[in-house]
Design an enzyme around this catalytic site. Structure first.
Site, mmCIF file in Angstrom:
data_model
loop_
_atom_site.group_PDB
_atom_site.id
_atom_site.type_symbol
_atom_site.label_atom_id
_atom_site.label_comp_id
_atom_site.label_asym_id
_atom_site.label_seq_id
_atom_site.Cartn_x
_atom_site.Cartn_y
_atom_site.Cartn_z
ATOM 1 N N HIS A 62 -17.731 -13.100 -17.459
ATOM 2 C CA HIS A 62 -17.978 -14.257 -18.327
ATOM 3 C C HIS A 62 -17.124 -14.195 -19.587
ATOM 4 O O HIS A 62 -17.503 -13.580 -20.587
ATOM 5 C CB HIS A 62 -19.469 -14.318 -18.681
ATOM 6 C CG HIS A 62 -19.871 -15.628 -19.255
ATOM 7 N ND1 HIS A 62 -21.060 -16.255 -18.964
ATOM 8 C CD2 HIS A 62 -19.231 -16.475 -20.104
ATOM 9 C CE1 HIS A 62 -21.139 -17.404 -19.613
ATOM 10 N NE2 HIS A 62 -20.032 -17.549 -20.320
ATOM 11 N N HIS A 64 -14.232 -16.543 -22.104
ATOM 12 C CA HIS A 64 -13.560 -17.803 -22.444
ATOM 13 C C HIS A 64 -12.159 -17.495 -22.953
ATOM 14 O O HIS A 64 -12.008 -16.864 -23.994
ATOM 15 C CB HIS A 64 -14.368 -18.561 -23.504
ATOM 16 C CG HIS A 64 -15.719 -19.003 -22.999
ATOM 17 N ND1 HIS A 64 -15.909 -20.223 -22.378
ATOM 18 C CD2 HIS A 64 -16.920 -18.375 -22.977
ATOM 19 C CE1 HIS A 64 -17.190 -20.331 -22.024
ATOM 20 N NE2 HIS A 64 -17.816 -19.220 -22.364
ATOM 21 N N LEU A 65 -11.144 -17.929 -22.201
ATOM 22 C CA LEU A 65 -9.749 -17.661 -22.595
ATOM 23 C C LEU A 65 -9.118 -18.837 -23.333
ATOM 24 O O LEU A 65 -8.021 -18.710 -23.870
ATOM 25 C CB LEU A 65 -8.904 -17.313 -21.366
ATOM 26 C CG LEU A 65 -9.142 -15.953 -20.716
ATOM 27 C CD1 LEU A 65 -8.208 -15.772 -19.520
ATOM 28 C CD2 LEU A 65 -8.943 -14.815 -21.705
ATOM 29 N N ARG A 66 -9.771 -20.003 -23.306
ATOM 30 C CA ARG A 66 -9.354 -21.179 -24.102
ATOM 31 C C ARG A 66 -7.988 -21.757 -23.742
ATOM 32 O O ARG A 66 -7.405 -22.474 -24.544
ATOM 33 C CB ARG A 66 -9.353 -20.836 -25.599
ATOM 34 C CG ARG A 66 -10.599 -20.158 -26.116
ATOM 35 C CD ARG A 66 -11.810 -21.032 -26.007
ATOM 36 N NE ARG A 66 -12.943 -20.476 -26.758
ATOM 37 C CZ ARG A 66 -14.198 -20.757 -26.499
ATOM 38 N NH1 ARG A 66 -14.518 -21.589 -25.515
ATOM 39 N NH2 ARG A 66 -15.157 -20.241 -27.214
ATOM 40 N N ASN A 96 -14.376 -24.354 -19.294
ATOM 41 C CA ASN A 96 -14.593 -25.371 -20.344
ATOM 42 C C ASN A 96 -13.445 -25.395 -21.356
ATOM 43 O O ASN A 96 -13.626 -25.218 -22.547
ATOM 44 C CB ASN A 96 -15.944 -25.162 -21.045
ATOM 45 C CG ASN A 96 -16.063 -23.845 -21.790
ATOM 46 O OD1 ASN A 96 -15.384 -22.876 -21.457
ATOM 47 N ND2 ASN A 96 -16.916 -23.801 -22.792
ATOM 48 N N ASP A 308 -19.750 -12.993 -22.347
ATOM 49 C CA ASP A 308 -19.618 -14.362 -22.865
ATOM 50 C C ASP A 308 -18.681 -14.359 -24.080
ATOM 51 O O ASP A 308 -18.972 -14.984 -25.106
ATOM 52 C CB ASP A 308 -20.977 -14.984 -23.217
ATOM 53 C CG ASP A 308 -20.893 -16.502 -23.366
ATOM 54 O OD1 ASP A 308 -19.815 -17.090 -23.113
ATOM 55 O OD2 ASP A 308 -21.913 -17.113 -23.737
ATOM 56 N N HIS A 312 -13.417 -18.131 -31.431
ATOM 57 C CA HIS A 312 -13.244 -19.389 -32.165
ATOM 58 C C HIS A 312 -12.373 -19.142 -33.386
ATOM 59 O O HIS A 312 -12.241 -17.997 -33.831
ATOM 60 C CB HIS A 312 -14.608 -19.937 -32.621
ATOM 61 C CG HIS A 312 -15.453 -20.473 -31.507
ATOM 62 N ND1 HIS A 312 -15.139 -21.627 -30.822
ATOM 63 C CD2 HIS A 312 -16.600 -20.005 -30.945
ATOM 64 C CE1 HIS A 312 -16.067 -21.851 -29.898
ATOM 65 N NE2 HIS A 312 -16.959 -20.870 -29.944
HETATM 66 O O1 DOR Z 1 -22.058 -19.374 -27.258
HETATM 67 C C1 DOR Z 1 -21.466 -19.979 -26.381
HETATM 68 N N1 DOR Z 1 -20.150 -20.255 -26.474
HETATM 69 N N2 DOR Z 1 -22.151 -20.408 -25.327
HETATM 70 C C2 DOR Z 1 -21.625 -21.208 -24.427
HETATM 71 O O2 DOR Z 1 -22.298 -21.544 -23.513
HETATM 72 C C3 DOR Z 1 -20.244 -21.694 -24.572
HETATM 73 C C4 DOR Z 1 -19.434 -20.763 -25.362
HETATM 74 C C5 DOR Z 1 -18.126 -21.353 -25.799
HETATM 75 O O3 DOR Z 1 -17.421 -21.942 -24.978
HETATM 76 O O4 DOR Z 1 -17.751 -21.164 -26.980
HETATM 77 ZN ZN ZN Z 2 -22.905 -20.488 -21.332
HETATM 78 ZN ZN ZN Z 3 -19.833 -18.879 -21.848
#
Ligand code: DOR
Ligand code: ZN
Ligand code: ZN
Length: 427
Positions: A62, A64-66, A96, A308, A312
């Site tokens: 899990h 996020h590589l953006r 996402n 996760d 950011h």
């Molecule tokens: O904290 C989170 N950040 N929960 C998520 O479900 C999405 C993720 C994000 O994409 O920043």
């Molecule tokens: Zn999530």
């Molecule tokens: Zn996530």
């Protein structure tokens, strides 16, 4: 020319091994694992791993590589470097992004870019619905043929059960697991932290457990009724921990779950003031929730720890928790946090750590990694279990510096990460 790792404490969950051994790597594979291996080729690199742990490279399901679209937060190069620094050799990237990865071409984009710039293995998850809008099922067979390893609507739930059911049938046809973010958007409302006495004190809008519990129950039943593999993302509540224990008692193997380091280590009470570094979705819950999560983790009902990792920009994480983005980084802190807070404190064993951070996620994804055995990929991490250090966000190679763990003292440092037979990180 190979790599010979001598005298390390080799921990392998697949064979439940914990002993001092030598490992010989040839090209991108483990060629042998024995009590003692002599150097046969003068060109071999010899690594003295005396006093070090040798684990299979971690598998983080899990991340996020953006990329595409938000590369100011992270990109495939910076995100995989962060993974390597954290001892992680395989990651699953969430879809996402901007635009959402919901079709064949966009999966191909990540696969090709990863071939060029990634230093660890990158698997891509495809979105369940077009644009993650929850209305039209995406081209699941197309994404599968481009190499998608899983499906996920992460960041939200597919609120329309009829759409989710259709997507599940396609997922089943394509034999892809669904990585399920469970959140009722109406119950979440404008909540930004757990709903409890601390949210009242801070006068911040709360998120109740039912936000997660209700959709989890719905999705588990839909998955069971339709025979699809469902993996629950970032479980945070007492209710879901107990549900997973119930499913385990029933012998149900098609539903699995992960928990994140922050949900195992922090509670809502750790939020002293309105600080966006403590804002993530789902939120930090209560000690009662954490206790249940730890219990379910220790008894195997929750089989995976993933991060996760949600990088950011500073701007997106400034101001009030009401308006800041959800999410914290995780790749560079997960091993040492779990080792310090759970293994050293006797909640889980080191073998269980390896199971949950490498072997089990590899099994769920159907990968040959996560195993230290002849003929398996040469993805390994060397750790100094006695090295103590203080987590410093400014040392992160990730572009994301958003962590609630800055300044925390931990034990267990990654000293070398080997991915596909190559050293991709050296501390
Ligand atoms: O904290 C989170 N950040 N929960 C998520 O479900 C999405 C993720 C994000 O994409 O920043
Ligand atoms: Zn999530
Ligand atoms: Zn996530």
């Amino acid at each position: 020319m190979g790599i010979l790792i001598q005298n390390g404490r080799v921990i392998d969950a697949a064979s439940q091994t914990d002993c001092i051994m030598d490992i010989y790597i040839k090209e991108d594979m483990i060629a042998s694992v024995k009590d003692s291996i002599d150097r046969h080729d003068p060109c071999d690199t010899v690594i003295d791993a005396k006093g070090l742990l040798v684990l299979p490279g971690l598998v983080d399901m899990h991340v996020h590589l953006r990329d595409p679209g938000q590369t100011e937060k992270e990109d495939i190069e910076s995100g995989t470097k962060a993974a390597a620094r954290g001892g992680v050799t395989t990651i699953v990237a969430m879809p996402n992004t901007t635009p959402v990865i919901d079709c064949r071409d966009r999966v191909e984009y990540v696969v090709h870019k990863a071939e060029q710039v990634a230093c660890v293995h990158v698997l891509q998850a495809g979105a369940l619905s077009v644009g993650q809008k929850g209305q039209l099922v995406s081209d699941i067979p197309g994404m599968k043929s481009a190499g998608a390893a899983a499906l996920s609507e992460d960041g939200k739930s597919v609120m329309n059960a009829a759409v989710l059911r259709k997507a599940m049938l396609k997922a089943k046809e394509c034999d892809l697991p669904i990585l399920d973010h469970c959140e009722d958007i109406d119950l979440r409302g404008n909540g930004c932290m757990n709903e409890d006495s601390n949210s009242v004190r801070l006068r911040l809008p709360g998120i109740c457990n039912e936000t997660e519990d209700s959709i989890t129950a719905r999705d588990v039943m839909l998955a069971l009724d339709n025979g699809v593999k469902l993996h629950l993302c970032h479980v945070s509540t007492y209710g879901v921990a107990r549900l997973m224990q119930m499913l385990k008692r029933e012998g149900i193997k098609s539903i699995t779950a992960e928990v994140c380091p922050h949900h195992l280590i922090l509670t809502s009470d750790d939020i002293e003031r309105d600080d966006p570094n403590f804002k993530m979705n789902p939120p930090l819950r209560t000690p009662k929730d954490v206790e249940a999560l730890r219990e379910a983790l220790a008894d195997g009902s929750i089989s995976v720890i993933s991060t996760d990792h949600a990088p950011h920009t500073r701007a997106d994480k400034s101001g009030s928790m009401r308006t800041a983005a959800f999410g914290i980084t995780g790749l560079e802190t997960s091993f040492s946090l779990i080792y310090t807070e759970l293994v050293e404190k006797g909640v889980i064993s080191l073998l269980q750590l390896v199971e949950k951070m490498s072997y089990n996620p590899a099994c769920i994804l159907g990968l040959p990694c996560g195993v230290i055995k002849e003929g398996h990929p040469a993805d390994l991490v060397l750790i100094d279990p006695n090295a103590e250090y203080v987590i410093d966000k400014d040392d992160f190679v990730s572009k994301g510096k958003n962590t609630p763990f800055h300044g925390r003292k931990v034990k267990g440092r990654v000293v070398r990460t080997i991915c596909g037979g190559k050293t991709v990180y050296k501390g």
